[in-house]
Design an enzyme around this catalytic site. Structure first.
Site, PDB file in Angstrom:
ATOM      1  N   PHE A  74     115.029 -58.517  20.876  1.00  0.00           N
ATOM      2  CA  PHE A  74     114.930 -59.333  19.662  1.00  0.00           C
ATOM      3  C   PHE A  74     114.060 -60.541  19.954  1.00  0.00           C
ATOM      4  O   PHE A  74     114.357 -61.328  20.846  1.00  0.00           O
ATOM      5  CB  PHE A  74     116.308 -59.766  19.154  1.00  0.00           C
ATOM      6  CG  PHE A  74     116.229 -60.292  17.751  1.00  0.00           C
ATOM      7  CD1 PHE A  74     116.283 -59.422  16.670  1.00  0.00           C
ATOM      8  CD2 PHE A  74     116.024 -61.642  17.510  1.00  0.00           C
ATOM      9  CE1 PHE A  74     116.151 -59.898  15.369  1.00  0.00           C
ATOM     10  CE2 PHE A  74     115.889 -62.125  16.203  1.00  0.00           C
ATOM     11  CZ  PHE A  74     115.962 -61.250  15.140  1.00  0.00           C
ATOM     12  N   ASP A  96     109.503 -52.303  13.306  1.00  0.00           N
ATOM     13  CA  ASP A  96     110.658 -51.905  14.093  1.00  0.00           C
ATOM     14  C   ASP A  96     111.050 -50.477  13.675  1.00  0.00           C
ATOM     15  O   ASP A  96     110.500 -49.512  14.204  1.00  0.00           O
ATOM     16  CB  ASP A  96     111.775 -52.935  13.862  1.00  0.00           C
ATOM     17  CG  ASP A  96     112.995 -52.700  14.722  1.00  0.00           C
ATOM     18  OD1 ASP A  96     112.887 -51.963  15.711  1.00  0.00           O
ATOM     19  OD2 ASP A  96     114.068 -53.256  14.413  1.00  0.00           O
ATOM     20  N   ASP A 105     111.787 -64.760  12.808  1.00  0.00           N
ATOM     21  CA  ASP A 105     112.943 -65.657  12.730  1.00  0.00           C
ATOM     22  C   ASP A 105     114.217 -65.025  13.261  1.00  0.00           C
ATOM     23  O   ASP A 105     114.324 -63.804  13.409  1.00  0.00           O
ATOM     24  CB  ASP A 105     113.202 -66.041  11.267  1.00  0.00           C
ATOM     25  CG  ASP A 105     113.842 -64.890  10.480  1.00  0.00           C
ATOM     26  OD1 ASP A 105     113.285 -63.774  10.499  1.00  0.00           O
ATOM     27  OD2 ASP A 105     114.920 -65.098   9.889  1.00  0.00           O
ATOM     28  N   GLY A 137     107.417 -63.635   7.448  1.00  0.00           N
ATOM     29  CA  GLY A 137     107.064 -63.508   8.863  1.00  0.00           C
ATOM     30  C   GLY A 137     105.590 -63.367   9.184  1.00  0.00           C
ATOM     31  O   GLY A 137     105.149 -63.716  10.275  1.00  0.00           O
ATOM     32  N   ASP A 157     104.569 -58.784  10.446  1.00  0.00           N
ATOM     33  CA  ASP A 157     104.851 -59.488  11.709  1.00  0.00           C
ATOM     34  C   ASP A 157     105.244 -58.506  12.805  1.00  0.00           C
ATOM     35  O   ASP A 157     104.780 -58.593  13.936  1.00  0.00           O
ATOM     36  CB  ASP A 157     105.922 -60.581  11.517  1.00  0.00           C
ATOM     37  CG  ASP A 157     107.206 -60.081  10.848  1.00  0.00           C
ATOM     38  OD1 ASP A 157     107.275 -58.889  10.472  1.00  0.00           O
ATOM     39  OD2 ASP A 157     108.147 -60.882  10.706  1.00  0.00           O
TER      40      ASP A 157
END
Ligand code: IMP
Length: 176
Positions: free
Chosen positions: A150, A101, A157, A44, A98
């Protein structure tokens, strides 16, 4: 043109390019003469890392690592799918991610690199999703903070698709 599976663009290519110029300057000033190893977490981080390093003006080296984090019996564990080529002992490391979370992946990677005697570990992330956090994890530099949705594109991705989109967008429900 907007991909048909994208509901809305959250961060445009122009915004990312402009922000990488700012971050590149801050990072170059910070590292000046210390020749850090810039470690991209595959896959990512690749588009963000490519944009960012164009704006880093001090000496640096590049390496990549691919890990997957999973919940083991007592804690989160990280499986190394591709390890670094270089030795990190005695070196300053800048991890490029990337998105942050839950914070689990970076916690594990940080601990792993510290156990290999890296002298300092800093983190730069394209996106920060603070509402998703399960562990305390603060990036040293971040390009953008996003809400708890999301997202896909610019490296991110869904089932390995959409990494090539030149922007970060929210995926449509119908595509999931
Ligand atoms: P965490 O911080 O350990 O939860 O994991 C971060 C990783 O989860 C990222 O490197 C992504 O691969 C993945 N991830 C988290 N949120 C998203 C998202 O919104 N879109 C795509 N991948 C995501």
């Amino acid at each position: 043109m907007l991909h048909p599976d994208v509901k809305e663009i959250l961060v445009s290519e122009e915004q990312i390019v402009a922000r990488c110029k700012e971050l590149g300057k801050e990072i170059s000033d910070y590292y000046a003469d210390s020749n850090p190893i810039v470690v991209g977490l595959l896959k990512g981080s690749v588009p963000f890392m490519a944009e960012l390093v164009k704006n880093i003006t001090c000496d640096m080296e590049m390496d990549f690592m691919d890990v997957s984090s999973y919940d083991g019996t007592n804690s989160t564990e990280v499986k190394i799918i591709k390890d670094l080529d270089c030795l990190v002992s005695g070196r300053k490391i800048l991890i490029v991610e990337d998105i942050i979370d839950t914070g689990k992946t970076l916690k594990e990677v940080k601990e792993l690199l510290l156990s290999r005697s890296a002298t300092e570990i800093k983190i730069v992330t394209l996106l920060d999703k603070p509402e998703g956090r399960l562990l305390p994890m603060e990036p040293d530099w971040k390009a953008f903070t996003i809400p708890n949705a999301f997202v896909i594109g610019f490296g991110l991705d869904y089932n390995q698709k959409y990494r090539n989109l030149p922007y970060v967008g929210i995926i449509k429900e119908s595509a999931i």
